[in-house]
Design a protein around this motif. Structure first.
Motif, PDB file in Angstrom:
ATOM      1  N   HIS A 143     -16.592   0.775 -15.484  1.00 15.35           N
ATOM      2  CA  HIS A 143     -15.269   1.046 -16.058  1.00 15.35           C
ATOM      3  C   HIS A 143     -14.290  -0.025 -15.583  1.00 15.35           C
ATOM      4  N   SER A 144     -13.381  -0.444 -16.481  1.00 15.41           N
ATOM      5  CA  SER A 144     -12.436  -1.530 -16.183  1.00 15.41           C
ATOM      6  C   SER A 144     -10.990  -1.167 -16.489  1.00 15.41           C
ATOM      7  N   PRO A 145     -10.399  -0.213 -15.766  1.00 12.02           N
ATOM      8  CA  PRO A 145      -8.996   0.095 -16.040  1.00 12.02           C
ATOM      9  C   PRO A 145      -8.058  -1.042 -15.590  1.00 12.02           C
ATOM     10  N   VAL A 146      -6.874  -1.074 -16.219  1.00 16.68           N
ATOM     11  CA  VAL A 146      -5.870  -2.103 -15.983  1.00 16.68           C
ATOM     12  C   VAL A 146      -4.784  -1.536 -15.072  1.00 16.68           C
ATOM     13  N   VAL A 147      -4.403  -2.303 -14.050  1.00 22.01           N
ATOM     14  CA  VAL A 147      -3.348  -1.852 -13.127  1.00 22.01           C
ATOM     15  C   VAL A 147      -1.993  -1.949 -13.835  1.00 22.01           C
ATOM     16  N   ALA A 178     -17.812   5.804  -6.817  1.00 22.52           N
ATOM     17  CA  ALA A 178     -18.350   5.570  -5.476  1.00 22.52           C
ATOM     18  C   ALA A 178     -17.756   4.310  -4.858  1.00 22.52           C
ATOM     19  N   GLN A 179     -17.476   3.313  -5.689  1.00 31.04           N
ATOM     20  CA  GLN A 179     -16.862   2.085  -5.175  1.00 31.04           C
ATOM     21  C   GLN A 179     -15.988   1.457  -6.250  1.00 31.04           C
ATOM     22  N   ALA A 180     -15.095   0.599  -5.777  1.00 26.44           N
ATOM     23  CA  ALA A 180     -14.188  -0.080  -6.699  1.00 26.44           C
ATOM     24  C   ALA A 180     -13.957  -1.496  -6.194  1.00 26.44           C
ATOM     25  N   ARG A 181     -13.700  -2.394  -7.154  1.00 30.77           N
ATOM     26  CA  ARG A 181     -13.369  -3.780  -6.803  1.00 30.77           C
ATOM     27  C   ARG A 181     -12.179  -4.207  -7.652  1.00 30.77           C
ATOM     28  N   GLY A 182     -11.333  -5.015  -7.045  1.00 32.76           N
ATOM     29  CA  GLY A 182     -10.183  -5.530  -7.775  1.00 32.76           C
ATOM     30  C   GLY A 182     -10.494  -6.910  -8.321  1.00 32.76           C
ATOM     31  N   ILE A 183     -10.009  -7.182  -9.519  1.00 32.98           N
ATOM     32  CA  ILE A 183     -10.092  -8.522 -10.100  1.00 32.98           C
ATOM     33  C   ILE A 183      -8.651  -9.016 -10.189  1.00 32.98           C
ATOM     34  N   HIS A 184      -8.288  -9.874  -9.234  1.00 34.78           N
ATOM     35  CA  HIS A 184      -6.919 -10.382  -9.144  1.00 34.78           C
ATOM     36  C   HIS A 184      -6.834 -11.696  -9.911  1.00 34.78           C
ATOM     37  N   ILE A 185      -6.041 -11.704 -10.970  1.00 38.78           N
ATOM     38  CA  ILE A 185      -5.933 -12.872 -11.834  1.00 38.78           C
ATOM     39  C   ILE A 185      -4.999 -13.885 -11.170  1.00 38.78           C
ATOM     40  N   LEU A 186      -5.535 -15.080 -10.950  1.00 43.42           N
ATOM     41  CA  LEU A 186      -4.804 -16.121 -10.220  1.00 43.42           C
ATOM     42  C   LEU A 186      -3.979 -16.998 -11.143  1.00 43.42           C
ATOM     43  N   TYR A 235      -0.090 -16.396 -15.003  1.00 47.20           N
ATOM     44  CA  TYR A 235      -0.492 -15.219 -15.773  1.00 47.20           C
ATOM     45  C   TYR A 235       0.744 -14.340 -15.947  1.00 47.20           C
ATOM     46  N   ASP A 236       1.044 -13.970 -17.179  1.00 45.55           N
ATOM     47  CA  ASP A 236       2.245 -13.189 -17.478  1.00 45.55           C
ATOM     48  C   ASP A 236       1.953 -11.698 -17.309  1.00 45.55           C
ATOM     49  N   ARG A 237       2.155 -11.214 -16.088  1.00 44.71           N
ATOM     50  CA  ARG A 237       1.848  -9.814 -15.775  1.00 44.71           C
ATOM     51  C   ARG A 237       2.711  -8.844 -16.585  1.00 44.71           C
ATOM     52  N   GLU A 238       3.954  -9.216 -16.852  1.00 40.99           N
ATOM     53  CA  GLU A 238       4.830  -8.342 -17.638  1.00 40.99           C
ATOM     54  C   GLU A 238       4.306  -8.178 -19.057  1.00 40.99           C
ATOM     55  N   ALA A 239       3.774  -9.259 -19.641  1.00 40.98           N
ATOM     56  CA  ALA A 239       3.211  -9.182 -20.994  1.00 40.98           C
ATOM     57  C   ALA A 239       1.953  -8.318 -21.006  1.00 40.98           C
ATOM     58  N   ALA A 240       1.120  -8.436 -19.975  1.00 38.07           N
ATOM     59  CA  ALA A 240      -0.090  -7.611 -19.879  1.00 38.07           C
ATOM     60  C   ALA A 240       0.298  -6.138 -19.754  1.00 38.07           C
ATOM     61  N   LEU A 258      -8.617  -3.322  -3.069  1.00 38.96           N
ATOM     62  CA  LEU A 258      -7.616  -2.632  -3.885  1.00 38.96           C
ATOM     63  C   LEU A 258      -6.203  -2.771  -3.329  1.00 38.96           C
ATOM     64  N   ASP A 259      -6.088  -3.146  -2.052  1.00 34.95           N
ATOM     65  CA  ASP A 259      -4.755  -3.339  -1.461  1.00 34.95           C
ATOM     66  C   ASP A 259      -4.112  -4.637  -1.935  1.00 34.95           C
ATOM     67  N   LYS A 260      -4.861  -5.478  -2.663  1.00 35.12           N
ATOM     68  CA  LYS A 260      -4.357  -6.785  -3.094  1.00 35.12           C
ATOM     69  C   LYS A 260      -4.106  -6.874  -4.607  1.00 35.12           C
ATOM     70  N   VAL A 261      -4.382  -5.796  -5.350  1.00 30.91           N
ATOM     71  CA  VAL A 261      -4.189  -5.883  -6.801  1.00 30.91           C
ATOM     72  C   VAL A 261      -2.712  -5.779  -7.162  1.00 30.91           C
ATOM     73  N   GLU A 262      -2.376  -6.406  -8.288  1.00 31.52           N
ATOM     74  CA  GLU A 262      -1.013  -6.387  -8.806  1.00 31.52           C
ATOM     75  C   GLU A 262      -1.044  -5.880 -10.250  1.00 31.52           C
ATOM     76  N   ILE A 263       0.119  -5.582 -10.789  1.00 33.87           N
ATOM     77  CA  ILE A 263       0.215  -5.169 -12.191  1.00 33.87           C
ATOM     78  C   ILE A 263      -0.413  -6.252 -13.063  1.00 33.87           C
ATOM     79  N   GLY A 264      -1.234  -5.827 -14.028  1.00 33.50           N
ATOM     80  CA  GLY A 264      -1.921  -6.767 -14.916  1.00 33.50           C
ATOM     81  C   GLY A 264      -3.312  -7.134 -14.441  1.00 33.50           C
TER      82      GLY A 264
END
Length: 164
Positions: free
Chosen positions: A119-123, A151-159, A9-14, A99-105
């Motif tokens: 809500h789905s903001p982008v890191v 109240a809560q948040a979840r990270g979606i880490h793209i593999l 996954y190209d995090r820089e492009a995201a 949230l401690d495991k999310v990266e840019i993108g």
């Protein structure tokens, strides 16, 4: 189904896409701001910039052709989560992380105490231990996640991304 190739996954492009369009609208995509919000549409556009592969499976895939020909996962918070975390086919795939495991993108989804995610903001960065995000509807870039009320948040880490 042929052989699947796994691409990174190209995090820089995201990130670059998020920066370019955080306060604007890409004319290639409909702006859903006035009909339920544009946040997940924007998140999907950022993911697509980094993945470069859509999944054209009707209903349960992840694609956008136009405002009327798209999957629920392109614009719906829960649908995006379900696609990304359970996708075994073509396109981007992810895992739910703290949230401690999310990266840019990656995507962070904000929810109510009862588990209704809305809500789905982008890191897009990190500063002094804070996650910084970009988002649409209420357009933002480098906004501290902590400035949102949730109240809560979840990270979606793209593999990675699968391509046929």
């Amino acid at each position: 189904m042929g052989c699947m190739e796994i691409l990174s996954y190209d995090r820089e492009a995201a990130f670059a896409y998020a920066k370019k369009w955080a306060f604007g609208r890409n004319p290639a995509f409909y702006d859903f701001s006035k009909i339920g919000g544009d946040c997940t549409n924007f998140a999907s556009q950022c993911i697509y910039a980094g993945a470069k592969v859509m999944n054209f499976t009707p209903t349960f895939g992840w694609f956008y052709k136009n405002a009327n020909d798209r999957t629920p996962s392109w614009t719906g918070v829960e649908y995006l989560y379900n696609f990304m975390v359970h996708n075994a086919g073509v396109g981007p795939f992810a895992e739910e992380v703290g949230l401690d495991k999310v990266e840019i993108g990656d995507i962070v989804q904000l929810g109510t105490a009862t588990g209704d995610f809305y809500h789905s903001p982008v890191v897009v960065g990190f500063s002094r231990g804070q996650i910084l995000v970009a988002a649409h509807s209420y357009d933002a870039f480098n906004k501290p996640l902590s400035s949102y009320n949730f109240a809560q948040a979840r990270g979606i880490h793209i593999l990675g991304v699968r391509k046929e």
